[in-house]
Design an enzyme around this catalytic site. Sequence first.
Site, PDB file in Angstrom:
ATOM      1  N   LYS A  57       0.656  -1.274   0.216  1.00  0.00           N
ATOM      2  CA  LYS A  57       0.037  -0.027  -0.016  1.00  0.00           C
ATOM      3  C   LYS A  57       0.945   1.364  -0.163  1.00  0.00           C
ATOM      4  CE  LYS A  57      -4.317  -1.360   1.627  1.00  0.00           C
ATOM      5  NZ  LYS A  57      -5.624  -1.044   2.015  1.00  0.00           N
ATOM      6  N   LYS A  82      -5.392  -7.222  -7.363  1.00  0.00           N
ATOM      7  CA  LYS A  82      -6.851  -7.530  -6.761  1.00  0.00           C
ATOM      8  C   LYS A  82      -7.982  -6.553  -6.994  1.00  0.00           C
ATOM      9  CE  LYS A  82      -7.041  -6.276  -2.114  1.00  0.00           C
ATOM     10  NZ  LYS A  82      -7.765  -6.247  -0.949  1.00  0.00           N
ATOM     11  N   LYS A  87     -11.504  -1.051  -4.027  1.00  0.00           N
ATOM     12  CA  LYS A  87     -12.190  -0.035  -3.844  1.00  0.00           C
ATOM     13  C   LYS A  87     -11.420   0.986  -4.432  1.00  0.00           C
ATOM     14  CE  LYS A  87     -13.908  -1.325   0.519  1.00  0.00           C
ATOM     15  NZ  LYS A  87     -12.714  -1.640   1.477  1.00  0.00           N
TER      16      LYS A  87
HETATM   17  N1  AQP Z   1     -10.699  -8.495  -4.420  1.00  0.00           N
HETATM   18  C1  AQP Z   1     -10.991  -9.227  -3.253  1.00  0.00           C
HETATM   19  N2  AQP Z   1     -11.342 -10.418  -3.272  1.00  0.00           N
HETATM   20  C2  AQP Z   1     -11.617 -11.242  -2.232  1.00  0.00           C
HETATM   21  N3  AQP Z   1     -11.847 -10.690  -0.991  1.00  0.00           N
HETATM   22  C3  AQP Z   1     -11.462  -9.413  -1.000  1.00  0.00           C
HETATM   23  N4  AQP Z   1     -11.707  -8.468   0.228  1.00  0.00           N
HETATM   24  C4  AQP Z   1     -11.277  -7.195  -0.353  1.00  0.00           C
HETATM   25  N5  AQP Z   1     -11.078  -7.378  -1.667  1.00  0.00           N
HETATM   26  C5  AQP Z   1     -11.183  -8.731  -1.884  1.00  0.00           C
HETATM   27  C6  AQP Z   1     -12.023  -8.923   1.380  1.00  0.00           C
HETATM   28  O1  AQP Z   1     -13.042  -8.176   1.855  1.00  0.00           O
HETATM   29  C7  AQP Z   1     -12.601  -7.938   3.457  1.00  0.00           C
HETATM   30  C8  AQP Z   1     -12.837  -6.245   3.599  1.00  0.00           C
HETATM   31  O2  AQP Z   1     -11.822  -5.825   2.952  1.00  0.00           O
HETATM   32  P1  AQP Z   1     -11.388  -4.309   3.413  1.00  0.00           P
HETATM   33  O3  AQP Z   1     -12.426  -3.301   2.478  1.00  0.00           O
HETATM   34  O4  AQP Z   1     -11.398  -4.010   4.674  1.00  0.00           O
HETATM   35  O5  AQP Z   1      -9.956  -4.141   2.745  1.00  0.00           O
HETATM   36  P2  AQP Z   1      -9.206  -4.293   1.509  1.00  0.00           P
HETATM   37  O6  AQP Z   1      -8.857  -5.788   1.404  1.00  0.00           O
HETATM   38  O7  AQP Z   1      -7.875  -3.342   1.560  1.00  0.00           O
HETATM   39  O8  AQP Z   1     -10.190  -3.885   0.212  1.00  0.00           O
HETATM   40  P3  AQP Z   1      -9.995  -3.086  -0.873  1.00  0.00           P
HETATM   41  O9  AQP Z   1     -11.248  -2.989  -1.641  1.00  0.00           O
HETATM   42  O10 AQP Z   1      -8.756  -3.433  -1.684  1.00  0.00           O
HETATM   43  O11 AQP Z   1      -9.989  -1.803  -0.231  1.00  0.00           O
HETATM   44  P4  AQP Z   1      -8.904  -0.552  -0.503  1.00  0.00           P
HETATM   45  O12 AQP Z   1      -8.827  -0.333  -1.726  1.00  0.00           O
HETATM   46  O13 AQP Z   1      -9.471   0.786   0.257  1.00  0.00           O
HETATM   47  O14 AQP Z   1      -7.733  -0.852   0.177  1.00  0.00           O
HETATM   48  C9  AQP Z   1     -11.680  -8.543   3.650  1.00  0.00           C
HETATM   49  O15 AQP Z   1     -11.801  -9.818   4.529  1.00  0.00           O
HETATM   50  C10 AQP Z   1     -10.760  -8.689   2.490  1.00  0.00           C
HETATM   51  O16 AQP Z   1      -9.912  -9.913   2.507  1.00  0.00           O
END
Ligand code: AQP
Length: 338
Positions: free
Chosen positions: A116, A199, A202
């Site tokens: 990140k 991945k 968001k």
């Molecule tokens: N692409 C994904 N595939 C499977 N699982 C996913 N999760 C997130 N993206 C995927 C799972 O969703 C839960 C919550 O995630 P989060 O929103 O707390 O954090 P993150 O993993 O950092 O999600 P993002 O969408 O990638 O957010 P940003 O862009 O803000 O960093 C977790 O259990 C995660 O594994």
Amino acid sequence: MSSQPTNRVFSGVQPSGQLHLGNYLGAIRNWVALQDGYECIYCLVDMHAITVWQEPAALKKATFEGAAALIAAGIDPETSILFNQSQVAAHAELAWIFSCVARIGWMDRMTQFKDKAGKNKQRASVGLYTYPALMAADILAYKATHVPVGEDQKQHLELTRDIAEKFNHDYDADIFPITEPLIQEEGARIMSLRDGTAKMSKSDPSDLSRINLTDDADTIARKIRKARTDAEDLPSEPAGLEGRAEARNLVDIMAALNGTSQEVVLRDFGGKGFADFKQSLSDVAVAKLSPITEKMAALAEDETYLQTVLDNGAERAAAIAAPVIAEVKALTGFVTPG
Ligand code: AQP
């Protein structure tokens, strides 16, 4: 001593943007199922979200929308606890104590920080670096025994276990459980529709990279139509997906939505072109997601209801965390109210 639960789940999602198909298939769907066997605490982790910049109005909107999405997907806020993290001070209090228990070497090993922060590590927030101490506090403030984790969070959960063990050892107490991961294999990692090696996220600047839980049927169909693929037909066996990240991702999404496997999907679509497959995938995605997106849109209109849910959830969560924090402070040697 505060009581020792045996089957308590904690998990969280960041209101750092719109929740998407990856969040749904990788986490939320599983959270709904866990409500049958566990006492569940689900949290919109707004304090984690601000480890990278969030527009205040957007953060607030995403927190309400996230609550709406979770309820629409099947989280029952009467039985499970649903709240936003910053409403319960225990998270911040325990995170500070844990940041004094955790070692710099442990944090240095965390790959998510490296991913990140990217090349510009010096400009990343200190919060992004110490994020795993806050995550440990989220879990251990409730003495959660189980945490559903995606692959990307496994390392943070191991750190939570290390912190629990070190705290128990340093203060000669048996206060914190060694939390077990609940790993979901299917849908564990949904990738971007624009790049099968990244991945679904968001924070990806391209909205075409993800299916948001706020997308309507036409938008879902359009994004799937535009999803990147390659020139070959689909293979008949999973081995044929080797080196074809985008094809594999779409097959994985179909399998996860239908609760089947790559083998089953490829038995039906092997030898066919992507046009047919994408049409079927978008039909399945719309059929599975539209009941959720419609309910979510209706709930998101009712901010008063969502506010009540979050307030009640926070009150119930704080009541569970209070004796744990009191015990931690006493063990630490802090002078507590006499
Ligand atoms: N692409 C994904 N595939 C499977 N699982 C996913 N999760 C997130 N993206 C995927 C799972 O969703 C839960 C919550 O995630 P989060 O929103 O707390 O954090 P993150 O993993 O950092 O999600 P993002 O969408 O990638 O957010 P940003 O862009 O803000 O960093 C977790 O259990 C995660 O594994």
